[in-house]
Design an enzyme around this catalytic site. Sequence first.
Site, PDB file in Angstrom:
ATOM      1  N   LEU A  45       0.861  -1.182   0.000  1.00 45.80           N
ATOM      2  CA  LEU A  45       0.000   0.000   0.000  1.00 45.80           C
ATOM      3  C   LEU A  45       0.893   1.225   0.000  1.00 45.80           C
ATOM      4  O   LEU A  45       1.912   1.239   0.686  1.00 45.80           O
ATOM      5  CB  LEU A  45      -0.882  -0.037   1.244  1.00 45.80           C
ATOM      6  CG  LEU A  45      -1.658   1.199   1.713  1.00 45.80           C
ATOM      7  CD1 LEU A  45      -2.831   0.756   2.602  1.00 45.80           C
ATOM      8  CD2 LEU A  45      -0.800   2.204   2.499  1.00 45.80           C
ATOM      9  N   ASN A  46       0.518   2.257  -0.787  1.00 41.94           N
ATOM     10  CA  ASN A  46       1.197   3.547  -0.574  1.00 41.94           C
ATOM     11  C   ASN A  46       0.200   4.693  -0.583  1.00 41.94           C
ATOM     12  O   ASN A  46      -0.717   4.697   0.243  1.00 41.94           O
ATOM     13  CB  ASN A  46       2.418   3.746  -1.473  1.00 41.94           C
ATOM     14  CG  ASN A  46       2.188   3.650  -2.951  1.00 41.94           C
ATOM     15  OD1 ASN A  46       1.672   2.655  -3.457  1.00 41.94           O
ATOM     16  ND2 ASN A  46       2.575   4.673  -3.684  1.00 41.94           N
ATOM     17  N   ASP A  47       0.301   5.671  -1.459  1.00 44.65           N
ATOM     18  CA  ASP A  47      -0.439   6.928  -1.327  1.00 44.65           C
ATOM     19  C   ASP A  47      -1.945   6.748  -1.128  1.00 44.65           C
ATOM     20  O   ASP A  47      -2.597   6.004  -1.871  1.00 44.65           O
ATOM     21  CB  ASP A  47      -0.279   7.776  -2.588  1.00 44.65           C
ATOM     22  CG  ASP A  47       1.156   8.032  -2.971  1.00 44.65           C
ATOM     23  OD1 ASP A  47       2.058   7.488  -2.316  1.00 44.65           O
ATOM     24  OD2 ASP A  47       1.374   8.773  -3.942  1.00 44.65           O
ATOM     25  N   GLN A  63      -3.026   3.496  -3.388  1.00 46.20           N
ATOM     26  CA  GLN A  63      -2.148   2.825  -4.330  1.00 46.20           C
ATOM     27  C   GLN A  63      -1.876   1.407  -3.826  1.00 46.20           C
ATOM     28  O   GLN A  63      -1.571   1.207  -2.641  1.00 46.20           O
ATOM     29  CB  GLN A  63      -0.829   3.585  -4.436  1.00 46.20           C
ATOM     30  CG  GLN A  63      -0.956   4.963  -5.040  1.00 46.20           C
ATOM     31  CD  GLN A  63      -1.177   4.883  -6.528  1.00 46.20           C
ATOM     32  OE1 GLN A  63      -0.263   4.639  -7.287  1.00 46.20           O
ATOM     33  NE2 GLN A  63      -2.409   5.080  -6.948  1.00 46.20           N
ATOM     34  N   SER A 107      -1.424   8.168  -8.515  1.00 53.60           N
ATOM     35  CA  SER A 107      -2.246   8.888  -7.542  1.00 53.60           C
ATOM     36  C   SER A 107      -3.171   9.929  -8.165  1.00 53.60           C
ATOM     37  O   SER A 107      -2.931  10.430  -9.262  1.00 53.60           O
ATOM     38  CB  SER A 107      -1.350   9.557  -6.501  1.00 53.60           C
ATOM     39  OG  SER A 107      -0.796   8.585  -5.653  1.00 53.60           O
ATOM     40  N   ARG A 167       2.243  14.437 -12.414  1.00 55.02           N
ATOM     41  CA  ARG A 167       1.323  13.443 -11.845  1.00 55.02           C
ATOM     42  C   ARG A 167       0.591  13.957 -10.599  1.00 55.02           C
ATOM     43  O   ARG A 167       0.897  15.009 -10.072  1.00 55.02           O
ATOM     44  CB  ARG A 167       2.085  12.163 -11.492  1.00 55.02           C
ATOM     45  CG  ARG A 167       3.276  12.333 -10.572  1.00 55.02           C
ATOM     46  CD  ARG A 167       3.988  11.001 -10.349  1.00 55.02           C
ATOM     47  NE  ARG A 167       5.218  11.134  -9.566  1.00 55.02           N
ATOM     48  CZ  ARG A 167       6.421  11.309 -10.077  1.00 55.02           C
ATOM     49  NH1 ARG A 167       6.587  11.401 -11.403  1.00 55.02           N
ATOM     50  NH2 ARG A 167       7.492  11.408  -9.291  1.00 55.02           N
TER      51      ARG A 167
END
Length: 489
Positions: A45-47, A63, A107, A167
């Site tokens: 998992l990220n943003d 994410q 994102s 982005r």
Amino acid sequence: MEWTKERRYKRLDETEEKEIHELSKRVNECPWRQKFHIQPVTGLLNDPNGFSFYEGEYHLFYQWFPLGPVHGLKYWYHTKSKDLVHWENAGIAIEPYDYFDSHGAYSGSAIENNGKLYLMYTGNTRDENWVRKPYQCIAIMDLGGSITKMNKPVISTVPTGYTEHFRDPKVWKAGESFYAIIGAQRFDETGCVLLYSSPNMMDWQFEGEINTNMRHFGYMWECPDYFEINNKGILIFSPQGILPKEDEFQNIYQSGYLIGDKLDLAEKNFVHGSFTELDRGFDFYAPQTMFDPKGRRILSGWMGLPEIDYPTDRYGWAHCLTLPRDITIRDNKLLQTPVSELKKLRGEKITVETIIYGIHAIDDFHGESYELIAEFTEADADEFGIELRVGEQEKTIVKFEKATKKIVLDRTFSGQPFAEKFGTIRKCHLDAEKIKFHIFVDVSSVEVFINDGEEVFTARIFPKKESTGIRFFANEGQANLRVVKWTID
């Protein structure tokens, strides 16, 4: 296990069920799975993305690379909640299978429009020479929760003067127009934010670069976010390439904010003060905010950082999201406090008032996951604070040093070591006579809110399961202590 390019960009529907089942089993055997934080079912998992309120529920996407604890082919994963406390996994929201997001759905953000929830995100692509080409894309969620991607991007080109690092659109509405800011990099490899406008979320016009006085501040600004509180404009972003300076900017990448006058949308001017880090701890990046029906500005952040190996990696997963934070302004500073709904997590309560000197343990104060509020007053000690997740050779320390007037978070002995090249201590200055620590401890994290949100420290920690002790201390003097602890099951 070697993460080749082919493995990193393998699609979920190309993966055998046996592999996914074995990965899930390994993840669930991990001793550091969280109890009350959003975390991935498998993988990385990220943003946080698309944080919004729609049809009576909070929606939060993130994410997600499902096949392991590395950055690979990114999906959007969907989780939702009626109360910001109990989250329900709703499954994959955006799959990266089109020409405009073939190498990842990166994102973005969300906004309600025409009774539907519009998700605006960056589609990442690579050519045969691995050269990046970004697209800004739209997917739409209907009342039933079904999500449909538009069949072509809404922004297909990068403006002249900027690189392919373009982005993370954050969208909002002002008057009858929609606006989006997008993180960017100039050709001279400096970071900035670009402004776009649209009458309908589908047709976008480039307005230009937002003018700040941060012309040379890092090489890329990721995950920008603009909003207004109390007639002030706030720009949050995550600059990459900032060198450490005394106690500041100690992490590999930073996240912080500028406060100033409201953004002049016509002239694209933002008159502001200095850049301030949002979180003084070790593991915080790419935050995103939303405005909710209660009139609050709420923030969620990624409790992790890029390019760092974490102890959970060997179990096939990595990272979680921070608890939701209520954002307010006082004296030209952002305050962050845990949202009030988190009180629903509170179980058994213990309250103690005492005077401490030296190291002080309190009966029945221990645990693996809990909420704790400790107020220190009338202190003449050189330093005072708390030791959390204490074991035979383990402890995480949060304290106040009176001579330097600094809050210190020390994870030198917190358990399984990691990221030590970036240091194991974080500090910040706080000019205060009384110190209040409001702490949420989960199985593998600690979030410390100081003096009602004046400062926040977030950290992942990886202690042994039996390290559950809590101790208080006052060195070279004493302090009055009032402490309340709630179990969280």
